[in-house]
Design a protein around this motif. Sequence first.
Motif, short mmCIF file in Angstrom:
data_model
loop_
_atom_site.label_atom_id
_atom_site.label_comp_id
_atom_site.label_asym_id
_atom_site.label_seq_id
_atom_site.Cartn_x
_atom_site.Cartn_y
_atom_site.Cartn_z
N MET A 168 31.38 17.13 -46.38
CA MET A 168 32.25 17.28 -47.42
C MET A 168 33.29 18.08 -47.75
N SER A 169 33.78 18.64 -46.91
CA SER A 169 35.10 19.92 -47.24
C SER A 169 36.17 18.79 -46.08
N GLU A 170 35.90 18.04 -45.68
CA GLU A 170 36.94 16.57 -45.19
C GLU A 170 37.38 15.67 -45.95
N ASP A 171 36.46 15.75 -46.69
CA ASP A 171 37.08 14.81 -48.08
C ASP A 171 37.49 15.61 -49.22
N GLN A 172 39.31 15.34 -49.48
CA GLN A 172 39.87 15.65 -50.49
C GLN A 172 39.35 15.05 -51.69
N SER A 173 39.48 15.65 -53.07
CA SER A 173 39.98 16.95 -53.29
C SER A 173 38.02 17.26 -53.10
N TYR A 174 38.08 18.44 -53.43
CA TYR A 174 37.08 19.55 -52.70
C TYR A 174 36.05 19.00 -53.76
N GLY A 175 34.81 19.50 -53.17
CA GLY A 175 33.51 19.12 -54.51
C GLY A 175 32.80 17.85 -53.85
N PRO A 176 31.50 18.18 -54.04
CA PRO A 176 30.68 16.56 -54.25
C PRO A 176 30.96 15.56 -55.09
N GLY A 177 31.48 15.77 -56.50
CA GLY A 177 31.38 15.25 -57.75
C GLY A 177 29.59 14.76 -57.58
N ASP A 178 29.63 13.79 -58.31
CA ASP A 178 28.20 13.65 -58.93
C ASP A 178 27.49 12.81 -57.81
N PHE A 179 25.74 13.56 -57.82
CA PHE A 179 25.62 13.35 -56.65
C PHE A 179 24.31 13.18 -56.73
N ARG A 180 23.58 12.54 -55.81
CA ARG A 180 22.07 12.68 -55.38
C ARG A 180 21.02 12.64 -54.49
N VAL A 181 20.84 13.51 -54.18
CA VAL A 181 19.49 13.72 -53.32
C VAL A 181 18.44 13.17 -53.41
N HIS A 182 17.82 12.76 -51.91
CA HIS A 182 16.62 12.21 -51.75
C HIS A 182 16.18 12.32 -50.38
N GLY A 183 15.31 13.76 -50.36
CA GLY A 183 14.76 14.00 -48.85
C GLY A 183 15.87 14.17 -47.71
N GLU A 184 16.31 13.92 -47.05
CA GLU A 184 17.86 14.74 -46.43
C GLU A 184 18.95 13.25 -46.52
N ASN A 185 18.88 12.70 -47.42
CA ASN A 185 20.06 11.09 -47.73
C ASN A 185 20.59 11.57 -48.31
N VAL A 186 22.25 11.53 -49.15
CA VAL A 186 22.67 12.31 -49.98
C VAL A 186 24.04 10.97 -50.21
N VAL A 187 23.75 11.04 -51.75
CA VAL A 187 25.08 8.96 -51.85
C VAL A 187 25.86 10.47 -53.38
N SER A 188 26.66 10.02 -53.06
CA SER A 188 28.23 10.63 -53.71
C SER A 188 28.96 10.06 -54.46
N MET A 189 29.70 10.09 -55.82
CA MET A 189 30.57 9.57 -56.79
C MET A 189 31.45 10.24 -57.25
N LYS A 190 32.47 10.25 -56.86
CA LYS A 190 33.42 11.16 -57.68
C LYS A 190 35.13 10.74 -57.11
N LEU A 191 35.53 11.28 -58.24
CA LEU A 191 36.64 10.93 -58.67
C LEU A 191 37.80 11.90 -57.78
N THR A 192 38.85 11.63 -57.57
CA THR A 192 39.69 11.97 -56.63
C THR A 192 41.30 12.41 -57.40
N LYS A 193 41.98 13.01 -56.71
CA LYS A 193 43.50 13.11 -57.31
C LYS A 193 44.16 12.65 -56.21
N PRO A 194 45.65 12.60 -55.72
CA PRO A 194 46.16 12.28 -54.58
C PRO A 194 46.56 13.98 -54.36
N GLU A 195 46.62 13.53 -52.41
CA GLU A 195 46.80 14.55 -52.12
C GLU A 195 48.58 15.08 -52.45
N LEU A 196 49.01 16.31 -52.84
CA LEU A 196 50.46 16.85 -53.24
C LEU A 196 50.73 17.43 -51.77
#
Length: 153
Positions: free
Chosen positions: A1-29
């Motif tokens: 996740m650290s490669e994706d700006q802005s940092y943080g997972p956002g709202d996410f779900r984990v099931h076993g080893e699988n993860v899906v995340s929805m996150k709002l991002t700000k533009p890179e300054l």
Amino acid sequence: MSEDQSYGPGDFRVHGENVVSMKLTKPELTFKPMTQEQLDDPDSKAEFAEEWMGNVHERANRRAVRILAGELDSQLSLRFEETAQQADWWLSPNWDTIYLATGWTDRTQESLPGQRYLPQLTQLFKSTDKGQEWEKLRWPEDQNINLPALSRS
């Protein structure tokens, strides 16, 4: 996740080893490079690399929502991205179907006389293959999907 700006997972779900995340991002300054003389001057201030970066309304207009998915022990991949300042999602129990509602308001507009709020453009998207492909669904852009029907009138 650290490669994706802005940092943080956002709202996410984990099931076993699988993860899906929805996150709002700000533009890179980014900032213009400073000379050593500027760095040594305590009154010198960093300048944004592009003019729009100094405008809070332009920064708000460039926000986005992202859906990322993958496995916990590997890099998550970007599945979907859309310009948005607000977003809500729903994920089916088997993770096959995802609905994503987005909201965006042109923050550079001025409100009209007697207008309390700027109009929000709302969109609704659906994926039935765990976020691989997305379809934009018909939804009246001027109706905020997050508001109950009674408050829209």
